[in-house]
Scaffold this motif. Structure first.
Motif, PDB file in Angstrom:
ATOM      1  N   SER A  78      30.993  42.667  33.226  1.00 31.22           N
ATOM      2  CA  SER A  78      32.016  41.479  33.241  1.00 31.22           C
ATOM      3  C   SER A  78      33.229  41.651  34.076  1.00 31.22           C
ATOM      4  O   SER A  78      33.500  40.980  34.915  1.00 31.22           O
ATOM      5  CB  SER A  78      32.497  41.132  31.581  1.00 31.22           C
ATOM      6  N   VAL A  79      33.635  42.661  34.175  1.00 28.07           N
ATOM      7  CA  VAL A  79      34.843  43.247  34.896  1.00 28.07           C
ATOM      8  C   VAL A  79      34.436  43.211  36.193  1.00 28.07           C
ATOM      9  O   VAL A  79      35.049  42.737  37.129  1.00 28.07           O
ATOM     10  CB  VAL A  79      35.348  44.445  34.609  1.00 28.07           C
ATOM     11  N   LEU A  80      33.200  43.734  36.532  1.00 27.89           N
ATOM     12  CA  LEU A  80      32.719  43.683  38.079  1.00 27.89           C
ATOM     13  C   LEU A  80      32.580  42.458  38.730  1.00 27.89           C
ATOM     14  O   LEU A  80      32.807  41.945  39.686  1.00 27.89           O
ATOM     15  CB  LEU A  80      31.611  44.773  38.060  1.00 27.89           C
ATOM     16  N   LEU A  81      31.850  41.565  37.773  1.00 28.78           N
ATOM     17  CA  LEU A  81      31.614  40.237  38.076  1.00 28.78           C
ATOM     18  C   LEU A  81      32.776  39.478  38.351  1.00 28.78           C
ATOM     19  O   LEU A  81      32.796  38.644  39.255  1.00 28.78           O
ATOM     20  CB  LEU A  81      30.932  39.409  36.876  1.00 28.78           C
ATOM     21  N   LEU A  82      33.790  39.623  37.437  1.00 34.29           N
ATOM     22  CA  LEU A  82      35.255  39.081  37.873  1.00 34.29           C
ATOM     23  C   LEU A  82      36.019  39.486  39.001  1.00 34.29           C
ATOM     24  O   LEU A  82      36.444  38.423  39.768  1.00 34.29           O
ATOM     25  CB  LEU A  82      36.183  39.194  36.476  1.00 34.29           C
ATOM     26  N   LEU A  83      35.826  40.834  39.363  1.00 34.76           N
ATOM     27  CA  LEU A  83      36.376  41.229  40.620  1.00 34.76           C
ATOM     28  C   LEU A  83      35.594  40.884  41.795  1.00 34.76           C
ATOM     29  O   LEU A  83      36.258  40.480  42.811  1.00 34.76           O
ATOM     30  CB  LEU A  83      36.352  42.709  40.623  1.00 34.76           C
ATOM     31  N   PHE A  84      34.318  40.619  41.798  1.00 32.25           N
ATOM     32  CA  PHE A  84      33.640  40.294  42.933  1.00 32.25           C
ATOM     33  C   PHE A  84      33.503  38.635  43.087  1.00 32.25           C
ATOM     34  O   PHE A  84      33.774  38.146  44.072  1.00 32.25           O
ATOM     35  CB  PHE A  84      32.037  40.532  42.610  1.00 32.25           C
ATOM     36  N   SER A  85      34.001  38.255  41.913  1.00 34.39           N
ATOM     37  CA  SER A  85      34.262  36.586  42.038  1.00 34.39           C
ATOM     38  C   SER A  85      35.580  36.331  42.802  1.00 34.39           C
ATOM     39  O   SER A  85      35.756  35.715  43.650  1.00 34.39           O
ATOM     40  CB  SER A  85      34.555  36.002  40.541  1.00 34.39           C
ATOM     41  N   LEU A  86      36.603  37.428  42.543  1.00 33.55           N
ATOM     42  CA  LEU A  86      37.810  37.232  43.071  1.00 33.55           C
ATOM     43  C   LEU A  86      37.820  37.425  44.607  1.00 33.55           C
ATOM     44  O   LEU A  86      38.685  37.059  45.451  1.00 33.55           O
ATOM     45  CB  LEU A  86      38.903  38.255  42.423  1.00 33.55           C
ATOM     46  N   THR A  87      36.672  38.225  44.948  1.00 35.95           N
ATOM     47  CA  THR A  87      36.606  38.393  46.551  1.00 35.95           C
ATOM     48  C   THR A  87      36.032  37.347  47.243  1.00 35.95           C
ATOM     49  O   THR A  87      36.275  37.018  48.387  1.00 35.95           O
ATOM     50  CB  THR A  87      35.559  39.763  46.792  1.00 35.95           C
ATOM     51  N   GLN A  88      35.615  36.155  46.422  1.00 35.58           N
ATOM     52  CA  GLN A  88      34.902  35.160  47.062  1.00 35.58           C
ATOM     53  C   GLN A  88      35.670  33.962  46.849  1.00 35.58           C
ATOM     54  O   GLN A  88      35.820  32.873  47.557  1.00 35.58           O
ATOM     55  CB  GLN A  88      33.678  34.798  46.519  1.00 35.58           C
ATOM     56  N   PHE A  89      36.628  33.850  45.766  1.00 35.87           N
ATOM     57  CA  PHE A  89      37.337  32.686  45.434  1.00 35.87           C
ATOM     58  C   PHE A  89      38.882  33.216  45.154  1.00 35.87           C
ATOM     59  O   PHE A  89      39.014  34.173  44.857  1.00 35.87           O
ATOM     60  CB  PHE A  89      36.683  31.960  44.099  1.00 35.87           C
ATOM     61  N   SER A  90      39.508  32.308  45.171  1.00 33.03           N
ATOM     62  CA  SER A  90      41.287  32.360  44.731  1.00 33.03           C
ATOM     63  C   SER A  90      41.099  32.616  43.226  1.00 33.03           C
ATOM     64  O   SER A  90      40.355  32.412  42.357  1.00 33.03           O
ATOM     65  CB  SER A  90      42.089  31.180  45.186  1.00 33.03           C
ATOM     66  N   VAL A  91      42.350  33.340  42.826  1.00 33.20           N
ATOM     67  CA  VAL A  91      42.604  33.594  41.253  1.00 33.20           C
ATOM     68  C   VAL A  91      42.550  32.386  40.415  1.00 33.20           C
ATOM     69  O   VAL A  91      41.888  32.246  39.477  1.00 33.20           O
ATOM     70  CB  VAL A  91      43.869  34.402  41.150  1.00 33.20           C
ATOM     71  N   VAL A  92      43.069  31.161  41.141  1.00 35.82           N
ATOM     72  CA  VAL A  92      43.266  29.929  40.205  1.00 35.82           C
ATOM     73  C   VAL A  92      41.850  29.432  40.086  1.00 35.82           C
ATOM     74  O   VAL A  92      41.645  28.870  39.099  1.00 35.82           O
ATOM     75  CB  VAL A  92      44.016  29.007  41.356  1.00 35.82           C
ATOM     76  N   SER A  93      41.103  29.683  41.285  1.00 32.45           N
ATOM     77  CA  SER A  93      39.702  28.915  41.010  1.00 32.45           C
ATOM     78  C   SER A  93      39.017  29.642  40.062  1.00 32.45           C
ATOM     79  O   SER A  93      38.076  29.241  39.279  1.00 32.45           O
ATOM     80  CB  SER A  93      38.898  29.010  42.300  1.00 32.45           C
ATOM     81  N   VAL A  94      38.948  31.114  40.057  1.00 33.80           N
ATOM     82  CA  VAL A  94      38.409  31.871  39.007  1.00 33.80           C
ATOM     83  C   VAL A  94      38.443  31.731  37.419  1.00 33.80           C
ATOM     84  O   VAL A  94      37.834  31.659  36.950  1.00 33.80           O
ATOM     85  CB  VAL A  94      38.648  33.426  39.339  1.00 33.80           C
TER      86      VAL A  94
END
Length: 203
Positions: free
Chosen positions: A35-51
Motif C-alpha cells: 500500500s505504501v509503495l503504491l501510494l508513493l509510486f502514485s505520487l510520482t505520476q500525479f499530484s498530491v491533491v489528485s492522489v
C-alpha cells in the motif's frame, strides 16, 4: 539484549512496528508494504491533491457500494441487521488530553534535542564531529542530484522492510564488518584530533 531488535525491549506500539518490519505476519506486512509503495509510486505520476482525491473516491466507492448492497440484501431477506458499519461508527477515535499532551511532550523533546545537536555541529563545539557532519552534507548533495525526494522516500521504505530481515539473518557477519569499520574510523578520527589544534575533546 535490545540490540538484536527483540520486541520485548520495546513498548507495545513500537513492538508492533518492529514485528511489521520483520515480516512476522506476512499478510499484514505485505499489505502495508504494498500500500505504501503504491501510494508513493502514485505520487510520482500525479499530484498530491489528485492522489488524495482518487484514494478518497476509491474508498467512498467501496463503502457506498457495500452500504447499498447490504440495504438491498436486508430488504430482499426482510431482515433488520442495521447499518453495516455500525460497529466502526461507534468506535471512539478521539484523542484524550493526556495522549495529546504525551505526544506534544515527545515532539518538543525531539525538536529541542535536534536544535541543540545542530547548534553544536554548526558552531563547531567539536571540530571532528562538525567535519563528519560536513562530509555527510557533501555526500547528500550528490544523492540529491541523483534522486528526487520521492525516489529517496521509496528507497527508504524498501530499506525499512528489507534491512531488518537481512540484519536478523546475517547479524553476526554484519556486526563484525561494522565493528571493523567503526574501529578504523575511530582510529582515523583519533589521529585527526591529535594533529589538529583544538580538535581534542574536552574531558
Amino acid at each position: 539484549s535490545c540490540f538484536n531488535y527483540s520486541s520485548t525491549c520495546f513498548s507495545p506500539s513500537v513492538s508492533s512496528v518492529v514485528d511489521l518490519l520483520h515480516w512476522r505476519d506476512l499478510k499484514q506486512s505485505g499489505l502495508v508494504f504494498g500500500s505504501v509503495l503504491l501510494l508513493l509510486f502514485s505520487l510520482t505520476q500525479f499530484s498530491v491533491v489528485s492522489v488524495i482525491a482518487y484514494l478518497a473516491l476509491a474508498v467512498l466507492s467501496a463503502t457506498v457500494s457495500f452500504r447499498i448492497y447490504k440495504s438491498v440484501l436486508q430488504a430482499v431477506q426482510k431482515t433488520d441487521e442495521g447499518h453495516p458499519f455500525k460497529a466502526y461508527l461507534e468506535v471512539e477515535i478521539a484523542l484524550s488530553a493526556d495522549q495529546i499532551s504525551k505526544y506534544v511532550d515527545k515532539t518538543q523533546l525531539y525538536i529541542n534535542t535536534t536544535m541543540k545537536e545542530l547548534r553544536r555541529l554548526f558552531l563547531v563545539q567539536d571540530l571532528v564531529d562538525s567535519i563528519k557532519f560536513a562530509v555527510l552534507m557533501w555526500l547528500l548533495t550528490y544523492v540529491g542530484a541523483l534522486f528526487n525526494g520521492l525516489t529517496l522516500l521509496i528507497l527508504a521504505v524498501v530499506s525499512m522492510f528489507s534491512v531488518p530481515v537481512v540484519y536478523e539473518k546475517y547479524q553476526t557477519q554484519i556486526d563484525q564488518y561494522f565493528g571493523l569499520v567503526r574501529t578504523q574510523v575511530n582510529s582515523i578520527m583519533g589521529k585527526i584530533r591529535e594533529k589538529v589544534p583544538g580538535a581534542k575533546k574536552k574531558e
